[in-house]
Design an enzyme around this catalytic site. Structure first.
Site, PDB file in Angstrom:
ATOM      1  N   PRO A  73       0.794  -1.211   0.000  1.00  0.00           N
ATOM      2  CA  PRO A  73       0.000   0.000   0.000  1.00  0.00           C
ATOM      3  C   PRO A  73       0.834   1.273   0.000  1.00  0.00           C
ATOM      4  O   PRO A  73       0.305   2.352   0.063  1.00  0.00           O
ATOM      5  CB  PRO A  73      -0.791  -0.119   1.289  1.00  0.00           C
ATOM      6  N   GLU A  74       2.123   1.141  -0.043  1.00  0.00           N
ATOM      7  CA  GLU A  74       2.938   2.357  -0.049  1.00  0.00           C
ATOM      8  C   GLU A  74       2.674   3.142  -1.314  1.00  0.00           C
ATOM      9  O   GLU A  74       2.131   2.645  -2.272  1.00  0.00           O
ATOM     10  CB  GLU A  74       4.416   1.995   0.037  1.00  0.00           C
TER      11      GLU A  74
END
Length: 302
Positions: free
Chosen positions: A2-3
């Site tokens: 999810p970065e």
DNA sequence: CGCCCTGTTGGGGA
DNA sequence: ATCCCCAACAGGGC
């Protein structure tokens, strides 16, 4: 992941497939995903609306539907969005059915991912503004801005970088990579960094994020694959998850500690410690590997 | 086989 | 202002 680079890559590759399509049905298989709304309430607000735009703010994917209905999707740790149709993957939590026969599947083994609803641009902005600071890849992320953010902050720079309310979108991996590139020790108090160091850090954050986006953009080129693409993205990490391996600059062994509650990797030579730290207990004077059972040596006491 | 630890995130409570 | 704990699950080490 999810970065920011992952979210950015999904947005770039997914947007052409979903923008302009009508979302015929949003089927939430795990009600936790949209709490406190029920799947029914969410579907009532979204079904039959066109996807006008897919954009990103911080680590949120923003589906702008017709009539100013916004679906704010966060992947958290293990969420992924896959474009189908294809065999139904394990851990499918949400199904988006589009009017052209495609479907989007939100897959999330750990179930941390979330979907939130904002009715009206004002509600969307309020939601995002309450959680997110400056976009690191935008024009507003200037050296002046970063210096102002860091001024007077006594907390370690690592936690500072991870705080989405200050800078939006920098995750644990990229915080480590940026600090290494800027040669700054993760436990240095943010407010005590010299202006030149903050300038270097600003540039390093941008470089690290762009490197991640470039690498992922190169490995993921077909979102029709319902299982995604297993790239060797982490091969490019300079220090993250490389404890014990030689620093690419000087060959010193990379060290792992815990900072801001996250595994934190750095080169003890290239990123010198801020000072001799005051020991709370005699044996807690130095950064110890997190594998040590002595959890009482917390970074907060340094 | 079971237990323990770790983890790409962020909110809430302390 | 800052930090620990936790959510829920998989995978690896022992």
């Amino acid at each position: 992941m999810p970065e920011l680079p992952e979210v950015e890559t999904i947005r770039r590759h997914l947007a052409p497939h979903v923008e302009g399509r009508v979302l015929e049905r949003l089927e939430v298989l795990d009600e936790r995903w949209c709490r406190p709304l029920t799947p029914r309430q969410l579907a009532d607000a979204t079904d039959g609306r066109r996807v006008e735009r897919l954009s990103r703010r911080g680590k949120y994917l923003v589906f702008e539907l017709s009539d100013e209905v916004f679906l704010l999707v966060h992947l958290r740790m293990t969420g992924t969005l896959l474009l189908g149709p294809g065999a139904r993957p394990a851990h499918a939590r949400v199904l988006f059915t589009l009017d052209d026969g495609h479907e989007l599947v939100f897959v999330d083994p750990r179930r941390f991912g979330t979907g939130e609803l904002a009715l009206g641009a004002e509600a969307r902005d309020a939601f995002l503004a309450a959680r997110l600071g400056v976009e690191p890849l935008g024009d507003a992320f200037t050296t002046t801005h970063l210096r102002a953010l860091a001024r007077g902050v006594r907390a370690p720079i690592k936690g500072f970088l991870l705080d989405q309310k200050r800078i939006a979108g920098v995750g644990n991996i990229y915080a480590d990579e940026a600090l290494f590139r800027a040669r700054i020790h993760p436990l240095r108090p943010a407010g005590k960094l010299k202006p030149a160091q903050l300038d270097a850090l600003r540039a390093a954050v941008v470089v690290s994020l762009e490197a991640g986006i470039a690498a992922k953009g190169a490995t993921i080129d077909d979102f029709r694959d319902p299982y995604g693409v297993q790239g060797s993205f982490q091969d490019q990490f300079l220090v993250h998850t490389r404890a014990g391996e030689p620093c690419p600059n000087c060959g010193t062994h990379i060290v792992k500690i815990r900072a801001a509650g996250r595994g934190t990797y750095y080169c003890p030579k290239c990123q010198p410690a801020p000072r001799v730290r005051r020991a709370r207990a005699p044996q807690a004077a130095a950064a110890r590997p997190v594998s040590s059972p002595a959890r009482s040596a917390r970074t907060s006491s340094w």
